[in-house]
Motif scaffolding. Structure first.
Motif, PDB file in Angstrom:
ATOM      1  N   LEU A 291      68.974  66.042   1.521  1.00  0.00           N
ATOM      2  CA  LEU A 291      67.854  65.407   0.817  1.00  0.00           C
ATOM      3  C   LEU A 291      67.016  66.431   0.074  1.00  0.00           C
ATOM      4  O   LEU A 291      65.819  66.243  -0.088  1.00  0.00           O
ATOM      5  CB  LEU A 291      66.980  64.647   1.823  1.00  0.00           C
ATOM      6  N   GLU A 292      67.647  67.498  -0.396  1.00  0.00           N
ATOM      7  CA  GLU A 292      66.905  68.576  -1.039  1.00  0.00           C
ATOM      8  C   GLU A 292      66.067  68.086  -2.208  1.00  0.00           C
ATOM      9  O   GLU A 292      64.915  68.477  -2.386  1.00  0.00           O
ATOM     10  CB  GLU A 292      67.876  69.657  -1.514  1.00  0.00           C
ATOM     11  N   GLY A 293      66.631  67.202  -3.028  1.00  0.00           N
ATOM     12  CA  GLY A 293      65.893  66.684  -4.178  1.00  0.00           C
ATOM     13  C   GLY A 293      64.698  65.851  -3.763  1.00  0.00           C
ATOM     14  O   GLY A 293      63.635  65.920  -4.385  1.00  0.00           O
ATOM     15  N   ASP A 294      64.856  65.068  -2.702  1.00  0.00           N
ATOM     16  CA  ASP A 294      63.776  64.219  -2.221  1.00  0.00           C
ATOM     17  C   ASP A 294      62.601  65.058  -1.733  1.00  0.00           C
ATOM     18  O   ASP A 294      61.445  64.798  -2.074  1.00  0.00           O
ATOM     19  CB  ASP A 294      64.289  63.326  -1.090  1.00  0.00           C
ATOM     20  N   TYR A 295      62.874  66.060  -0.922  1.00  0.00           N
ATOM     21  CA  TYR A 295      61.794  66.917  -0.426  1.00  0.00           C
ATOM     22  C   TYR A 295      61.153  67.707  -1.563  1.00  0.00           C
ATOM     23  O   TYR A 295      59.941  67.934  -1.575  1.00  0.00           O
ATOM     24  CB  TYR A 295      62.322  67.877   0.652  1.00  0.00           C
ATOM     25  N   GLY A 296      61.966  68.138  -2.524  1.00  0.00           N
ATOM     26  CA  GLY A 296      61.414  68.847  -3.669  1.00  0.00           C
ATOM     27  C   GLY A 296      60.487  67.967  -4.483  1.00  0.00           C
ATOM     28  O   GLY A 296      59.442  68.424  -4.974  1.00  0.00           O
ATOM     29  N   ARG A 297      60.845  66.705  -4.631  1.00  0.00           N
ATOM     30  CA  ARG A 297      60.013  65.766  -5.387  1.00  0.00           C
ATOM     31  C   ARG A 297      58.645  65.605  -4.734  1.00  0.00           C
ATOM     32  O   ARG A 297      57.629  65.423  -5.417  1.00  0.00           O
ATOM     33  CB  ARG A 297      60.721  64.412  -5.467  1.00  0.00           C
ATOM     34  N   ALA A 298      58.601  65.666  -3.411  1.00  0.00           N
ATOM     35  CA  ALA A 298      57.343  65.489  -2.686  1.00  0.00           C
ATOM     36  C   ALA A 298      56.641  66.823  -2.408  1.00  0.00           C
ATOM     37  O   ALA A 298      55.604  66.841  -1.746  1.00  0.00           O
ATOM     38  CB  ALA A 298      57.610  64.765  -1.370  1.00  0.00           C
ATOM     39  N   ASN A 299      57.223  67.928  -2.900  1.00  0.00           N
ATOM     40  CA  ASN A 299      56.640  69.265  -2.699  1.00  0.00           C
ATOM     41  C   ASN A 299      56.493  69.635  -1.226  1.00  0.00           C
ATOM     42  O   ASN A 299      55.513  70.275  -0.825  1.00  0.00           O
ATOM     43  CB  ASN A 299      55.281  69.377  -3.406  1.00  0.00           C
ATOM     44  N   VAL A 300      57.463  69.217  -0.428  1.00  0.00           N
ATOM     45  CA  VAL A 300      57.496  69.619   0.975  1.00  0.00           C
ATOM     46  C   VAL A 300      58.363  70.868   1.069  1.00  0.00           C
ATOM     47  O   VAL A 300      59.539  70.843   0.696  1.00  0.00           O
ATOM     48  CB  VAL A 300      58.079  68.499   1.862  1.00  0.00           C
ATOM     49  N   PRO A 301      57.820  71.999   1.544  1.00  0.00           N
ATOM     50  CA  PRO A 301      58.552  73.278   1.502  1.00  0.00           C
ATOM     51  C   PRO A 301      59.593  73.424   2.609  1.00  0.00           C
ATOM     52  O   PRO A 301      59.498  74.306   3.467  1.00  0.00           O
ATOM     53  CB  PRO A 301      57.430  74.307   1.654  1.00  0.00           C
ATOM     54  N   MET A 302      60.610  72.584   2.558  1.00  0.00           N
ATOM     55  CA  MET A 302      61.698  72.740   3.510  1.00  0.00           C
ATOM     56  C   MET A 302      62.505  73.985   3.147  1.00  0.00           C
ATOM     57  O   MET A 302      62.478  74.459   2.010  1.00  0.00           O
ATOM     58  CB  MET A 302      62.591  71.496   3.494  1.00  0.00           C
ATOM     59  N   LEU A 303      63.223  74.516   4.115  1.00  0.00           N
ATOM     60  CA  LEU A 303      63.916  75.791   3.928  1.00  0.00           C
ATOM     61  C   LEU A 303      64.844  75.807   2.708  1.00  0.00           C
ATOM     62  O   LEU A 303      64.873  76.810   1.980  1.00  0.00           O
ATOM     63  CB  LEU A 303      64.701  76.136   5.199  1.00  0.00           C
ATOM     64  N   PRO A 304      65.618  74.754   2.432  1.00  0.00           N
ATOM     65  CA  PRO A 304      66.495  74.815   1.249  1.00  0.00           C
ATOM     66  C   PRO A 304      65.727  74.980  -0.060  1.00  0.00           C
ATOM     67  O   PRO A 304      66.210  75.662  -0.972  1.00  0.00           O
ATOM     68  CB  PRO A 304      67.222  73.458   1.285  1.00  0.00           C
TER      69      PRO A 304
ATOM     70  N   MET B  19      59.175  59.881  -2.096  1.00  0.00           N
ATOM     71  CA  MET B  19      60.556  60.139  -1.687  1.00  0.00           C
ATOM     72  C   MET B  19      61.355  58.850  -1.629  1.00  0.00           C
ATOM     73  O   MET B  19      60.885  57.834  -1.097  1.00  0.00           O
ATOM     74  CB  MET B  19      60.570  60.833  -0.315  1.00  0.00           C
ATOM     75  N   TYR B  20      62.566  58.886  -2.182  1.00  0.00           N
ATOM     76  CA  TYR B  20      63.416  57.695  -2.190  1.00  0.00           C
ATOM     77  C   TYR B  20      63.697  57.198  -0.779  1.00  0.00           C
ATOM     78  O   TYR B  20      63.756  55.993  -0.525  1.00  0.00           O
ATOM     79  CB  TYR B  20      64.741  57.995  -2.905  1.00  0.00           C
ATOM     80  N   ARG B  21      63.866  58.144   0.161  1.00  0.00           N
ATOM     81  CA  ARG B  21      64.221  57.776   1.530  1.00  0.00           C
ATOM     82  C   ARG B  21      63.097  57.051   2.248  1.00  0.00           C
ATOM     83  O   ARG B  21      63.345  56.273   3.181  1.00  0.00           O
ATOM     84  CB  ARG B  21      64.600  59.055   2.306  1.00  0.00           C
ATOM     85  N   THR B  22      61.845  57.276   1.843  1.00  0.00           N
ATOM     86  CA  THR B  22      60.708  56.775   2.615  1.00  0.00           C
ATOM     87  C   THR B  22      59.779  55.827   1.855  1.00  0.00           C
ATOM     88  O   THR B  22      58.859  55.282   2.454  1.00  0.00           O
ATOM     89  CB  THR B  22      59.864  57.962   3.122  1.00  0.00           C
TER      90      THR B  22
ATOM     91  N   MET C 215      53.012  58.550   9.760  1.00  0.00           N
ATOM     92  CA  MET C 215      53.177  57.763   8.533  1.00  0.00           C
ATOM     93  C   MET C 215      51.838  57.530   7.838  1.00  0.00           C
ATOM     94  O   MET C 215      51.776  57.475   6.602  1.00  0.00           O
ATOM     95  CB  MET C 215      53.860  56.432   8.845  1.00  0.00           C
ATOM     96  N   TRP C 216      50.782  57.387   8.624  1.00  0.00           N
ATOM     97  CA  TRP C 216      49.446  57.246   8.027  1.00  0.00           C
ATOM     98  C   TRP C 216      49.083  58.498   7.230  1.00  0.00           C
ATOM     99  O   TRP C 216      48.631  58.407   6.096  1.00  0.00           O
ATOM    100  CB  TRP C 216      48.415  57.008   9.135  1.00  0.00           C
ATOM    101  N   PHE C 217      49.312  59.673   7.821  1.00  0.00           N
ATOM    102  CA  PHE C 217      48.930  60.910   7.145  1.00  0.00           C
ATOM    103  C   PHE C 217      49.839  61.217   5.961  1.00  0.00           C
ATOM    104  O   PHE C 217      49.383  61.741   4.939  1.00  0.00           O
ATOM    105  CB  PHE C 217      48.961  62.072   8.151  1.00  0.00           C
ATOM    106  N   ASP C 218      51.128  60.913   6.101  1.00  0.00           N
ATOM    107  CA  ASP C 218      52.113  61.270   5.077  1.00  0.00           C
ATOM    108  C   ASP C 218      52.356  60.153   4.056  1.00  0.00           C
ATOM    109  O   ASP C 218      53.339  60.215   3.308  1.00  0.00           O
ATOM    110  CB  ASP C 218      53.448  61.625   5.736  1.00  0.00           C
ATOM    111  N   ARG C 219      51.470  59.187   3.990  1.00  0.00           N
ATOM    112  CA  ARG C 219      51.729  58.037   3.112  1.00  0.00           C
ATOM    113  C   ARG C 219      51.845  58.436   1.646  1.00  0.00           C
ATOM    114  O   ARG C 219      52.560  57.781   0.876  1.00  0.00           O
ATOM    115  CB  ARG C 219      50.639  56.980   3.296  1.00  0.00           C
ATOM    116  N   ASP C 220      51.185  59.525   1.234  1.00  0.00           N
ATOM    117  CA  ASP C 220      51.267  59.937  -0.164  1.00  0.00           C
ATOM    118  C   ASP C 220      52.635  60.515  -0.501  1.00  0.00           C
ATOM    119  O   ASP C 220      53.226  60.162  -1.535  1.00  0.00           O
ATOM    120  CB  ASP C 220      50.159  60.952  -0.485  1.00  0.00           C
ATOM    121  N   ILE C 221      53.163  61.396   0.358  1.00  0.00           N
ATOM    122  CA  ILE C 221      54.481  61.961   0.059  1.00  0.00           C
ATOM    123  C   ILE C 221      55.594  60.962   0.359  1.00  0.00           C
ATOM    124  O   ILE C 221      56.647  60.992  -0.279  1.00  0.00           O
ATOM    125  CB  ILE C 221      54.718  63.287   0.810  1.00  0.00           C
TER     126      ILE C 221
END
Length: 304
Positions: free
Chosen positions: A199-212, A83-86, A73-79
């Protein structure tokens, strides 16, 4: 609450502060890891291990996994803030300073290593530390933001609990422990990809390259099905390591449902079955390890 000039500063209560630091450890996520570690201990022992050993591994495991989550959580605080979930997590919400979370996570892992090394053995303690380092350095820092294979490779960190539980009891590792590791390893991608579909939209908003986001929904569902088939095959092969009918029936039934749900996810256009598959995948892993425990207890020698 205090007033500084015209600005009102809200001082969090002790109860709220405690809740926030507990939230940094992600207790709901850790609970499944602890179940897996405990089940592995029972299977290795072919019965209930010493209770103080169980408590040490459970508490130490919580400290280690919770510390790793806090560092994550310390490292990922920016993304997390995007994200709405986090975004309501303690750091992006401003309730816990980032530096405090990092120090908190490091201290928890130091305590975990000392506890498990002191009551179990250095192998179990070393594996516990390795799980944290892999999760933080490999998954969080190196893979999560750079490749859609982040879950496939980085998910190995979550597969360490059976190795830790097994080595805590036996002081060594064998092929059965490796099978348990592989079960969790191959379970992780379909589990998290089902979440990523939701959560495809959430990961896309944070530019995390999840498979979807990278390869699309259909390819993600295909990969989920592929990994679930391999997972079920490994779970059945484990049965040849001395397990009996109770485990075989449980693994076959649970695995058949999982594969069927992945097929339904592939065929649908929405995410209804992805949501169901994510929820069931948690139940699947817990019940699969419960079947191992039941089988081990049924085969355990009766006390004289």
């Amino acid at each position: 609450m205090s007033a500084v000039g015209s600005v009102v500063v809200h001082t969090p209560s002790l109860r709220q502060t405690i809740r926030d630091y507990v939230a940094l450890t992600k207790p709901r996520v850790i609970s499944l890891l602890l179940v897996i570690a405990l089940a592995s201990m029972v299977v290795a022992q072919q019965g209930w291990p010493a209770t103080d050993l169980v408590l040490a591994v459970m508490f130490g495991g919580y400290l280690a996994a919770g510390g790793a989550n806090a560092i994550n959580m310390w490292f990922d605080r920016d993304i997390d803030a995007q994200m709405y979930r986090t975004r309501s997590r303690p750091i992006p919400a401003g309730r816990v300073p980032a530096r405090n979370a990092l120090v908190f996570g490091v201290i928890l892992n130091m305590l975990a290593f000392l506890l498990i090394a002191g009551r179990a053995n250095l192998l179990a303690a070393g594996l516990t530390l390795a799980a944290t380092l892999f999760y933080v350095l490999v998954y969080t820092m190196a893979l999560k933001r750079t490749t859609p294979q982040n879950i496939v490779i980085g998910g190995a960190a979550g597969a360490f609990p059976p190795l830790i539980g097994w080595s805590a009891v036996t002081g060594s590792l064998d092929l059965t422990a490796i099978y348990l590791f592989c079960i969790v390893f191959f379970w992780t991608p379909p589990h998290f990809w089902a979440l990523a579909l939701r959560l495809e939209g959430d990961y896309g908003r944070a530019n995390v390259p999840m498979l979807p986001q990278v390869h699309g929904r259909v390819e993600t569902a295909r990969q989920m099905l592929l990994y679930s088939v391999v997972l079920v095959a490994i779970s059945m092969l484990l049965g040849f390591r001395g397990f009996g009918l109770a485990y075989f029936l449980g693994a076959a039934g649970l695995g058949g449902v999982l594969v069927g749900m992945c097929v339904a996810t592939l065929r649908e256009k929405g995410n209804r079955w992805a949501r169901r598959t994510f929820t069931y995948s948690i139940l699947y892993l817990a019940l699969l390890f419960a079947a191992m425990v039941l089988d081990a207890l049924l085969r355990a020698p009766s006390p004289i």
